[in-house]
Design an enzyme around this catalytic site. Structure first.
Site, PDB file in Angstrom:
ATOM      1  CB  THR A   1      31.212  21.175  54.054  1.00 17.44           C
ATOM      2  OG1 THR A   1      32.207  20.506  54.821  1.00 17.44           O
ATOM      3  CG2 THR A   1      30.434  22.080  55.014  1.00 17.44           C
ATOM      4  CG  ASP A   2      33.191  16.192  55.215  1.00 23.02           C
ATOM      5  OD1 ASP A   2      33.499  17.390  55.381  1.00 23.02           O
ATOM      6  OD2 ASP A   2      34.039  15.282  55.121  1.00 23.02           O
ATOM      7  CD  GLU A   3      34.992  21.286  57.683  1.00 18.20           C
ATOM      8  OE1 GLU A   3      34.960  22.050  58.653  1.00 18.20           O
ATOM      9  OE2 GLU A   3      35.849  21.339  56.792  1.00 18.20           O
TER      10      GLU A   3
ATOM     11  CE  LYS B   1      28.830  25.365  53.064  1.00 15.47           C
ATOM     12  NZ  LYS B   1      28.660  26.137  51.799  1.00 15.47           N
TER      13      LYS B   1
ATOM     14  CE1 TYR C   1      32.716  26.608  55.472  1.00 18.62           C
ATOM     15  CE2 TYR C   1      33.493  24.564  56.480  1.00 18.62           C
ATOM     16  CZ  TYR C   1      33.046  25.262  55.372  1.00 18.62           C
ATOM     17  OH  TYR C   1      32.915  24.616  54.159  1.00 18.62           O
TER      18      TYR C   1
HETATM   19  P1  NAD Z   1      36.842  29.546  48.504  1.00 15.40           P
HETATM   20  O1  NAD Z   1      36.984  30.286  49.795  1.00 15.40           O
HETATM   21  O2  NAD Z   1      38.069  29.186  47.728  1.00 15.40           O
HETATM   22  O3  NAD Z   1      35.925  30.412  47.509  1.00 15.40           O
HETATM   23  C1  NAD Z   1      34.773  31.058  47.924  1.00 15.40           C
HETATM   24  C2  NAD Z   1      34.372  32.060  46.836  1.00 15.40           C
HETATM   25  O4  NAD Z   1      33.136  32.670  47.254  1.00 15.40           O
HETATM   26  C3  NAD Z   1      35.388  33.188  46.624  1.00 15.40           C
HETATM   27  O5  NAD Z   1      35.561  33.404  45.253  1.00 15.40           O
HETATM   28  C4  NAD Z   1      34.725  34.388  47.283  1.00 15.40           C
HETATM   29  O6  NAD Z   1      35.095  35.630  46.706  1.00 15.40           O
HETATM   30  C5  NAD Z   1      33.251  34.083  47.079  1.00 15.40           C
HETATM   31  N1  NAD Z   1      32.390  34.742  48.060  1.00 15.40           N
HETATM   32  C6  NAD Z   1      32.558  34.782  49.408  1.00 15.40           C
HETATM   33  N2  NAD Z   1      31.573  35.493  49.978  1.00 15.40           N
HETATM   34  C7  NAD Z   1      30.754  35.899  48.959  1.00 15.40           C
HETATM   35  C8  NAD Z   1      29.556  36.651  48.923  1.00 15.40           C
HETATM   36  N3  NAD Z   1      29.002  37.139  50.039  1.00 15.40           N
HETATM   37  N4  NAD Z   1      28.972  36.862  47.728  1.00 15.40           N
HETATM   38  C9  NAD Z   1      29.529  36.370  46.585  1.00 15.40           C
HETATM   39  N5  NAD Z   1      30.668  35.677  46.570  1.00 15.40           N
HETATM   40  C10 NAD Z   1      31.276  35.434  47.746  1.00 15.40           C
HETATM   41  O7  NAD Z   1      35.967  28.287  48.847  1.00 15.40           O
HETATM   42  P2  NAD Z   1      35.963  26.816  48.184  1.00 15.40           P
HETATM   43  O8  NAD Z   1      36.957  25.979  48.886  1.00 15.40           O
HETATM   44  O9  NAD Z   1      36.013  26.953  46.719  1.00 15.40           O
HETATM   45  O10 NAD Z   1      34.523  26.312  48.615  1.00 15.40           O
HETATM   46  C11 NAD Z   1      33.388  26.507  47.782  1.00 15.40           C
HETATM   47  C12 NAD Z   1      32.176  25.898  48.447  1.00 15.40           C
HETATM   48  O11 NAD Z   1      32.386  24.506  48.669  1.00 15.40           O
HETATM   49  C13 NAD Z   1      31.856  26.496  49.811  1.00 15.40           C
HETATM   50  O12 NAD Z   1      30.469  26.618  49.927  1.00 15.40           O
HETATM   51  C14 NAD Z   1      32.398  25.469  50.797  1.00 15.40           C
HETATM   52  O13 NAD Z   1      31.670  25.500  51.998  1.00 15.40           O
HETATM   53  C15 NAD Z   1      32.165  24.189  50.031  1.00 15.40           C
HETATM   54  N6  NAD Z   1      33.082  23.059  50.346  1.00 15.40           N
HETATM   55  C16 NAD Z   1      34.442  23.258  50.303  1.00 15.40           C
HETATM   56  C17 NAD Z   1      35.277  22.173  50.549  1.00 15.40           C
HETATM   57  C18 NAD Z   1      36.788  22.323  50.472  1.00 15.40           C
HETATM   58  O14 NAD Z   1      37.506  21.362  50.787  1.00 15.40           O
HETATM   59  N7  NAD Z   1      37.322  23.459  50.049  1.00 15.40           N
HETATM   60  C19 NAD Z   1      34.739  20.914  50.833  1.00 15.40           C
HETATM   61  C20 NAD Z   1      33.340  20.755  50.862  1.00 15.40           C
HETATM   62  C21 NAD Z   1      32.529  21.843  50.605  1.00 15.40           C
HETATM   63  P1  TYD Z   2      41.949  22.887  56.321  1.00 21.63           P
HETATM   64  O1  TYD Z   2      42.641  22.798  55.002  1.00 21.63           O
HETATM   65  O2  TYD Z   2      41.827  24.213  56.991  1.00 21.63           O
HETATM   66  O3  TYD Z   2      40.516  22.205  56.123  1.00 21.63           O
HETATM   67  P2  TYD Z   2      39.387  21.809  57.234  1.00 21.63           P
HETATM   68  O4  TYD Z   2      39.754  22.407  58.530  1.00 21.63           O
HETATM   69  O5  TYD Z   2      38.166  22.437  56.656  1.00 21.63           O
HETATM   70  O6  TYD Z   2      39.371  20.318  57.246  1.00 21.63           O
HETATM   71  O7  TYD Z   2      42.685  21.915  57.334  1.00 21.63           O
HETATM   72  C1  TYD Z   2      42.820  20.533  57.073  1.00 21.63           C
HETATM   73  C2  TYD Z   2      43.451  19.885  58.280  1.00 21.63           C
HETATM   74  O8  TYD Z   2      44.800  20.373  58.414  1.00 21.63           O
HETATM   75  C3  TYD Z   2      42.769  20.242  59.591  1.00 21.63           C
HETATM   76  O9  TYD Z   2      42.777  19.090  60.432  1.00 21.63           O
HETATM   77  C4  TYD Z   2      43.613  21.332  60.189  1.00 21.63           C
HETATM   78  C5  TYD Z   2      44.998  21.002  59.681  1.00 21.63           C
HETATM   79  N1  TYD Z   2      45.882  22.162  59.455  1.00 21.63           N
HETATM   80  C6  TYD Z   2      47.171  22.179  60.023  1.00 21.63           C
HETATM   81  O10 TYD Z   2      47.589  21.247  60.720  1.00 21.63           O
HETATM   82  N2  TYD Z   2      47.960  23.277  59.792  1.00 21.63           N
HETATM   83  C7  TYD Z   2      47.546  24.338  59.054  1.00 21.63           C
HETATM   84  O11 TYD Z   2      48.305  25.312  58.896  1.00 21.63           O
HETATM   85  C8  TYD Z   2      46.231  24.296  58.457  1.00 21.63           C
HETATM   86  C9  TYD Z   2      45.721  25.433  57.621  1.00 21.63           C
HETATM   87  C10 TYD Z   2      45.437  23.171  58.682  1.00 21.63           C
END
Ligand code: NAD
Ligand code: TYD
Length: 339
Positions: A125-127, A157, A153
């Site tokens: 992630t970019d975070e 990562k 988090y």
């Molecule tokens: P999500 O929380 O929707 O899904 C995570 C999945 O991983 C779930 O199905 C969960 O059951 C499974 N999981 C959790 N712990 C596990 C374990 N110990 N063993 C096996 N499975 C397990 O997450 P997401 O938003 O789909 O993110 C997927 C990946 O992409 C993550 O690595 C996250 O850091 C990365 N990512 C997410 C975003 C975003 O905006 N959502 C952006 C950049 C990177």
């Molecule tokens: P989120 O979807 O949790 O992603 P991330 O924190 O990984 O970027 O949140 C996106 C942005 O929205 C973040 O700046 C926090 C804000 N946010 C709210 O203002 N209210 C909410 O209820 C949530 C879940 C997030």
């Protein structure tokens, strides 16, 4: 070709499975997922009975289970999506984040090394770059930006990314890493900003905006993320990190207003609540490297993507209503009850 996809019952992992199914129907896919609160088997219903698809419920941090799985399946490619992914939860309790995101990655790397996978891809992630100031719109995250994490988090990562670098350098493993900006689209768990706001707006419940709502995220439609990973697997160079983002910076408040606008709901539903601890101000990706090296560009404009996403949540109410009525509610109470 046999691909092991971890976390495939979650948001991005499931979208990636559907993407690969369409693009490379010959690929054999094994999805490994622990099915935490964020994993949903219903999401995988369209592929569950397909040939060349197998689902295994297991924890990526369970060394014995992973060893047995790798021994039995001998995957060619591993794509690790499995993670604890929600910043607010990591602030409440970091331990499971370290367990899954760091230790789980180590277990997968060890198994990948032992069984000689041809490519291990880490979905990051970019975070990991921390945040950028709001008053410096000229600054962007590049692959050379130092890691400077803010939340448990992002720290977990970053820890996983550093392990990947170490395994690549020390053992010469064929590892790639991608760092994407915020994703949105179908099947996102309704604790994240966009689906939470859609669900609350439809129920005429308050929309909780943290702080002043001026934090900026760089939003990418999930399918564009999947396309980038697919391209990295095909053409990416081992040992490289690829930032993924489409120059689509938006303030949270503007996202929330857009969702309300599409749904025809009043802005009076917006409720400003106590800010997130350590809240990152701005994320913004410079995608020059992946564009120049691999020719990747996002295909979905935000205006189209957000409309498609809202429509998907409207048409798939049973998918998320079950979630909202379950364990999620306890968490919701804990997180927002006193805010
Ligand atoms: P999500 O929380 O929707 O899904 C995570 C999945 O991983 C779930 O199905 C969960 O059951 C499974 N999981 C959790 N712990 C596990 C374990 N110990 N063993 C096996 N499975 C397990 O997450 P997401 O938003 O789909 O993110 C997927 C990946 O992409 C993550 O690595 C996250 O850091 C990365 N990512 C997410 C975003 C975003 O905006 N959502 C952006 C950049 C990177
Ligand atoms: P989120 O979807 O949790 O992603 P991330 O924190 O990984 O970027 O949140 C996106 C942005 O929205 C973040 O700046 C926090 C804000 N946010 C709210 O203002 N209210 C909410 O209820 C949530 C879940 C997030």
């Amino acid at each position: 070709m046999k691909m092991l996809i971890t976390g495939g019952a979650g948001f991005i992992g499931s979208n990636f499975i559907f993407y690969e199914r369409e693009r490379q129907p010959e690929t054999e896919i094994i999805c490994v997922d622990k099915l935490t609160y964020a994993g949903n088997m219903e999401t995988l219903a369209p592929v569950l009975d397909q040939p060349r698809f197998k689902f295994v419920r297991a924890d990526i941090a369970d060394r014995k289970a992973m060893d047995e799985l790798f021994a039995a399946e001998k995957p060619d490619v591993v794509v690790n999506f499995a993670a604890e992914s929600h910043v607010d939860r990591s602030i409440e309790d970091p331990s499971i984040f370290l367990q899954t995101n760091v230790m789980g990655t180590q277990v997968l790397l060890d198994a990948s090394r032992r069984y000689g996978v041809a490519r291990y891809h880490q979905v990051s992630t970019d975070e990991v770059y921390g945040d950028l100031p709001l008053d410096r719109p000229d600054l962007f995250f590049t692959e050379k930006t130092p890691l400077r994490t803010s939340s448990p988090y992002s720290a977990s990562k970053a820890g996983a990314d550093l392990l990947c670098n170490a395994y690549q350098r020390t053992y010469g493993m064929p590892i790639t890493i991608s760092r994407c900006s915020n994703n949105y689209g179908p099947y996102q768990f309704p604790e994240k900003l966009i689906p939470l706001m859609i669900a609350n707006a439809l129920a005429d419940k308050p929309l909780p905006v943290y702080g002043q709502g001026i934090n900026v995220r760089d939003w990418l439609y999930v399918e564009d993320h999947c396309a980038a990973i697919d391209l990295i697997l095909e053409k990416g160079r081992v040992g490289e990190v690829y930032n993924i983002g489409g120059h689509n910076e938006k303030r949270n408040i503007d996202i929330v207003k857009r969702v309300l606008g599409i749904l025809g709901k009043p802005e009076s539903l917006i409720t400003y609540v106590t800010d997130r601890k350590g809240h990152d101000m701005r994320y913004a990706i410079d995608p020059t490297f992946i564009h120049d090296e691999l020719g990747w560009l996002p295909a979905t404009k935000f205006e189209d993507g957000i409309e498609k996403t809202v429509r998907w949540y409207l048409e798939n109410k049973p998918w998320w209503e079950k979630i909202v009525s379950g364990e999620y509610r306890d968490y919701y109470e804990r997180m927002y009850g006193k805010r």
